[in-house]
Design a protein around this motif. Structure first.
Motif, PDB file in Angstrom:
ATOM      1  N   ARG A   1       0.804  -1.213   0.000  1.00  0.00           N
ATOM      2  CA  ARG A   1       0.000   0.000   0.000  1.00  0.00           C
ATOM      3  C   ARG A   1       0.845   1.275   0.000  1.00  0.00           C
ATOM      4  O   ARG A   1       0.315   2.369  -0.197  1.00  0.00           O
ATOM      5  N   VAL A   2       2.145   1.143   0.231  1.00  0.00           N
ATOM      6  CA  VAL A   2       3.011   2.322   0.252  1.00  0.00           C
ATOM      7  C   VAL A   2       2.919   3.127  -1.039  1.00  0.00           C
ATOM      8  O   VAL A   2       2.902   4.372  -1.001  1.00  0.00           O
ATOM      9  N   PRO A   3       2.849   2.485  -2.223  1.00  0.00           N
ATOM     10  CA  PRO A   3       2.753   3.279  -3.463  1.00  0.00           C
ATOM     11  C   PRO A   3       1.551   4.222  -3.517  1.00  0.00           C
ATOM     12  O   PRO A   3       1.565   5.173  -4.315  1.00  0.00           O
ATOM     13  N   THR A   4       0.523   3.997  -2.690  1.00  0.00           N
ATOM     14  CA  THR A   4      -0.623   4.910  -2.697  1.00  0.00           C
ATOM     15  C   THR A   4      -0.254   6.282  -2.147  1.00  0.00           C
ATOM     16  O   THR A   4      -1.035   7.230  -2.280  1.00  0.00           O
ATOM     17  N   LEU A   5       0.925   6.391  -1.523  1.00  0.00           N
ATOM     18  CA  LEU A   5       1.379   7.668  -0.962  1.00  0.00           C
ATOM     19  C   LEU A   5       2.484   8.309  -1.797  1.00  0.00           C
ATOM     20  O   LEU A   5       3.034   9.338  -1.400  1.00  0.00           O
ATOM     21  N   ILE A   6       2.812   7.716  -2.937  1.00  0.00           N
ATOM     22  CA  ILE A   6       3.926   8.208  -3.743  1.00  0.00           C
ATOM     23  C   ILE A   6       3.419   8.973  -4.959  1.00  0.00           C
ATOM     24  O   ILE A   6       2.684   8.438  -5.781  1.00  0.00           O
ATOM     25  N   GLY A   7       3.799  10.245  -5.045  1.00  0.00           N
ATOM     26  CA  GLY A   7       3.485  11.044  -6.228  1.00  0.00           C
ATOM     27  C   GLY A   7       4.457  10.722  -7.340  1.00  0.00           C
ATOM     28  O   GLY A   7       5.671  10.631  -7.116  1.00  0.00           O
ATOM     29  N   LYS A   8       3.952  10.526  -8.536  1.00  0.00           N
ATOM     30  CA  LYS A   8       4.782  10.175  -9.695  1.00  0.00           C
ATOM     31  C   LYS A   8       5.329  11.444 -10.333  1.00  0.00           C
ATOM     32  O   LYS A   8       4.569  12.267 -10.843  1.00  0.00           O
ATOM     33  N   ARG A   9       6.652  11.568 -10.299  1.00  0.00           N
ATOM     34  CA  ARG A   9       7.265  12.774 -10.836  1.00  0.00           C
ATOM     35  C   ARG A   9       7.690  12.587 -12.277  1.00  0.00           C
ATOM     36  O   ARG A   9       8.293  11.581 -12.643  1.00  0.00           O
ATOM     37  N   ASP A  10       7.358  13.563 -13.110  1.00  0.00           N
ATOM     38  CA  ASP A  10       7.765  13.594 -14.516  1.00  0.00           C
ATOM     39  C   ASP A  10       8.167  15.030 -14.829  1.00  0.00           C
ATOM     40  O   ASP A  10       7.313  15.895 -15.047  1.00  0.00           O
ATOM     41  N   GLY A  11       9.469  15.293 -14.809  1.00  0.00           N
ATOM     42  CA  GLY A  11       9.938  16.657 -14.990  1.00  0.00           C
ATOM     43  C   GLY A  11       9.547  17.521 -13.808  1.00  0.00           C
ATOM     44  O   GLY A  11       9.811  17.172 -12.654  1.00  0.00           O
ATOM     45  N   ASP A  12       8.892  18.626 -14.075  1.00  0.00           N
ATOM     46  CA  ASP A  12       8.473  19.534 -13.010  1.00  0.00           C
ATOM     47  C   ASP A  12       7.077  19.217 -12.473  1.00  0.00           C
ATOM     48  O   ASP A  12       6.590  19.921 -11.585  1.00  0.00           O
ATOM     49  N   THR A  13       6.445  18.175 -12.998  1.00  0.00           N
ATOM     50  CA  THR A  13       5.080  17.832 -12.597  1.00  0.00           C
ATOM     51  C   THR A  13       5.069  16.565 -11.750  1.00  0.00           C
ATOM     52  O   THR A  13       5.720  15.575 -12.083  1.00  0.00           O
ATOM     53  N   VAL A  14       4.313  16.612 -10.665  1.00  0.00           N
ATOM     54  CA  VAL A  14       4.116  15.449  -9.810  1.00  0.00           C
ATOM     55  C   VAL A  14       2.627  15.124  -9.826  1.00  0.00           C
ATOM     56  O   VAL A  14       1.786  15.965  -9.490  1.00  0.00           O
ATOM     57  N   THR A  15       2.293  13.891 -10.217  1.00  0.00           N
ATOM     58  CA  THR A  15       0.895  13.468 -10.299  1.00  0.00           C
ATOM     59  C   THR A  15       0.554  12.621  -9.081  1.00  0.00           C
ATOM     60  O   THR A  15       1.257  11.658  -8.761  1.00  0.00           O
ATOM     61  N   PHE A  16      -0.525  12.985  -8.409  1.00  0.00           N
ATOM     62  CA  PHE A  16      -0.921  12.284  -7.181  1.00  0.00           C
ATOM     63  C   PHE A  16      -2.436  12.171  -7.137  1.00  0.00           C
ATOM     64  O   PHE A  16      -3.138  13.113  -6.786  1.00  0.00           O
ATOM     65  N   ASP A  17      -2.960  11.015  -7.530  1.00  0.00           N
ATOM     66  CA  ASP A  17      -4.397  10.747  -7.446  1.00  0.00           C
ATOM     67  C   ASP A  17      -4.711  10.131  -6.092  1.00  0.00           C
ATOM     68  O   ASP A  17      -3.985   9.250  -5.606  1.00  0.00           O
ATOM     69  N   ILE A  18      -5.788  10.579  -5.487  1.00  0.00           N
ATOM     70  CA  ILE A  18      -6.217  10.120  -4.168  1.00  0.00           C
ATOM     71  C   ILE A  18      -7.453   9.235  -4.345  1.00  0.00           C
ATOM     72  O   ILE A  18      -8.484   9.704  -4.828  1.00  0.00           O
ATOM     73  N   HIS A  19      -7.330   7.964  -3.989  1.00  0.00           N
ATOM     74  CA  HIS A  19      -8.411   7.000  -4.146  1.00  0.00           C
ATOM     75  C   HIS A  19      -9.109   6.797  -2.793  1.00  0.00           C
ATOM     76  O   HIS A  19      -8.472   6.415  -1.807  1.00  0.00           O
ATOM     77  N   LEU A  20     -10.400   7.027  -2.766  1.00  0.00           N
ATOM     78  CA  LEU A  20     -11.158   6.925  -1.523  1.00  0.00           C
ATOM     79  C   LEU A  20     -11.465   5.484  -1.137  1.00  0.00           C
ATOM     80  O   LEU A  20     -11.574   5.175   0.057  1.00  0.00           O
ATOM     81  N   GLN A  21     -11.602   4.610  -2.117  1.00  0.00           N
ATOM     82  CA  GLN A  21     -11.951   3.207  -1.876  1.00  0.00           C
ATOM     83  C   GLN A  21     -11.343   2.354  -2.975  1.00  0.00           C
ATOM     84  O   GLN A  21     -10.798   2.864  -3.953  1.00  0.00           O
ATOM     85  N   GLY A  22     -11.471   1.043  -2.814  1.00  0.00           N
ATOM     86  CA  GLY A  22     -11.063   0.131  -3.869  1.00  0.00           C
ATOM     87  C   GLY A  22      -9.656  -0.404  -3.680  1.00  0.00           C
ATOM     88  O   GLY A  22      -9.001  -0.184  -2.658  1.00  0.00           O
ATOM     89  N   ASP A  23      -9.175  -1.118  -4.700  1.00  0.00           N
ATOM     90  CA  ASP A  23      -7.868  -1.765  -4.629  1.00  0.00           C
ATOM     91  C   ASP A  23      -6.732  -0.771  -4.450  1.00  0.00           C
ATOM     92  O   ASP A  23      -5.696  -1.091  -3.850  1.00  0.00           O
ATOM     93  N   LYS A  24      -6.900   0.443  -4.969  1.00  0.00           N
ATOM     94  CA  LYS A  24      -5.837   1.451  -4.891  1.00  0.00           C
ATOM     95  C   LYS A  24      -6.096   2.472  -3.772  1.00  0.00           C
ATOM     96  O   LYS A  24      -5.524   3.566  -3.789  1.00  0.00           O
ATOM     97  N   GLU A  25      -6.925   2.100  -2.793  1.00  0.00           N
ATOM     98  CA  GLU A  25      -7.312   3.054  -1.751  1.00  0.00           C
ATOM     99  C   GLU A  25      -6.079   3.678  -1.101  1.00  0.00           C
ATOM    100  O   GLU A  25      -5.163   2.989  -0.648  1.00  0.00           O
ATOM    101  N   THR A  26      -6.058   4.999  -1.066  1.00  0.00           N
ATOM    102  CA  THR A  26      -4.958   5.746  -0.470  1.00  0.00           C
ATOM    103  C   THR A  26      -4.943   5.528   1.052  1.00  0.00           C
ATOM    104  O   THR A  26      -5.983   5.390   1.673  1.00  0.00           O
ATOM    105  N   ILE A  27      -3.755   5.486   1.614  1.00  0.00           N
ATOM    106  CA  ILE A  27      -3.641   5.432   3.060  1.00  0.00           C
ATOM    107  C   ILE A  27      -4.005   6.806   3.635  1.00  0.00           C
ATOM    108  O   ILE A  27      -3.464   7.828   3.212  1.00  0.00           O
ATOM    109  N   PHE A  28      -4.911   6.800   4.616  1.00  0.00           N
ATOM    110  CA  PHE A  28      -5.290   8.035   5.297  1.00  0.00           C
ATOM    111  C   PHE A  28      -4.818   7.962   6.746  1.00  0.00           C
ATOM    112  O   PHE A  28      -4.744   6.898   7.336  1.00  0.00           O
TER     113      PHE A  28
END
Length: 205
Positions: A175-202
């Protein structure tokens, strides 16, 4: 004489309702004349801000995989040297040109939130160990009774992430990857999942 406070009962929880944007970001909703600008909508940085400029982009996604279009997201973080813009900061002087906090409503069509900020420095844990660079998130939306707290770490900080005392406490490492923002150049993408298999750690804070 100590008085009992039993008469002060806790108010029942309510969802943020459809009115959270009216209360927190009235200009965004078209309600003008209350504030010149919505609180937290101004840029966190200026030309004198120290540090590496980054853009954080993401969406709040429900259990069906659908982005929420009425989420409100706040972030707060340390400056490039690891100091917070806060009266309680006693370790050193924070960058006066970095605000450290911002609020962004999700786009009403795509649900995307965007923050223009800087990559934060490392901050010590309460036992002195250094935490990896991270950004704190708070999320509220219709249907959420209590605001959700989480963190975003950086994909380009593998060594620091491996040493981070908070990430080390997570029992289920998948579940650690749910807390990792994906960096590509100057942009960091971070989707927050409320439920499901990819549910973010809160975090319970």
């Amino acid at each position: 004489m100590v008085q009992p406070l039993g008469y002060l009962k806790e108010s029942p929880s309510q969802t943020a309702g459809p009115y959270v944007h009216i209360g927190c970001t009235p200009n965004f909703t078209g309600v003008h004349g209350i504030f010149d600008k919505d609180l937290g909508s101004e840029s966190m940085v200026n030309e004198q801000t120290r540090g590496e400029r980054i853009t954080i982009r993401g969406r709040v996604i429900d259990g069906s995989g659908t982005p929420l279009r009425d989420a409100l997201v706040e972030i707060w973080q340390a400056d490039a040297d690891g100091f917070y813009n806060s009266p309680s900061e006693t370790r050193g002087e924070a960058d006066p040109n970095f605000f450290g906090w911002a609020r962004c409503p999700g786009d009403m069509d795509t649900g995307e939130f965007v923050f223009e900020t800087i990559k934060p420095g490392r901050v010590p844990f309460r036992d002195g160990r250094m935490m990896a660079p991270h950004v704190n998130f708070w999320i509220v939306a219709r249907g959420i009774n209590i605001g959700l707290n989480t963190r975003m770490y950086f994909s380009d900080e593998e060594e620091a992430n491996a040493e981070d005392p908070i990430l080390a406490r997570i029992e289920h490492k998948v579940r650690v990857p749910t807390l990792i923002g994906k960096r590509d150049g100057d942009t960091v993408t971070f989707d927050i999942h409320l439920q499901g298999d990819k549910e973010t750690i809160f975090f319970d804070v």
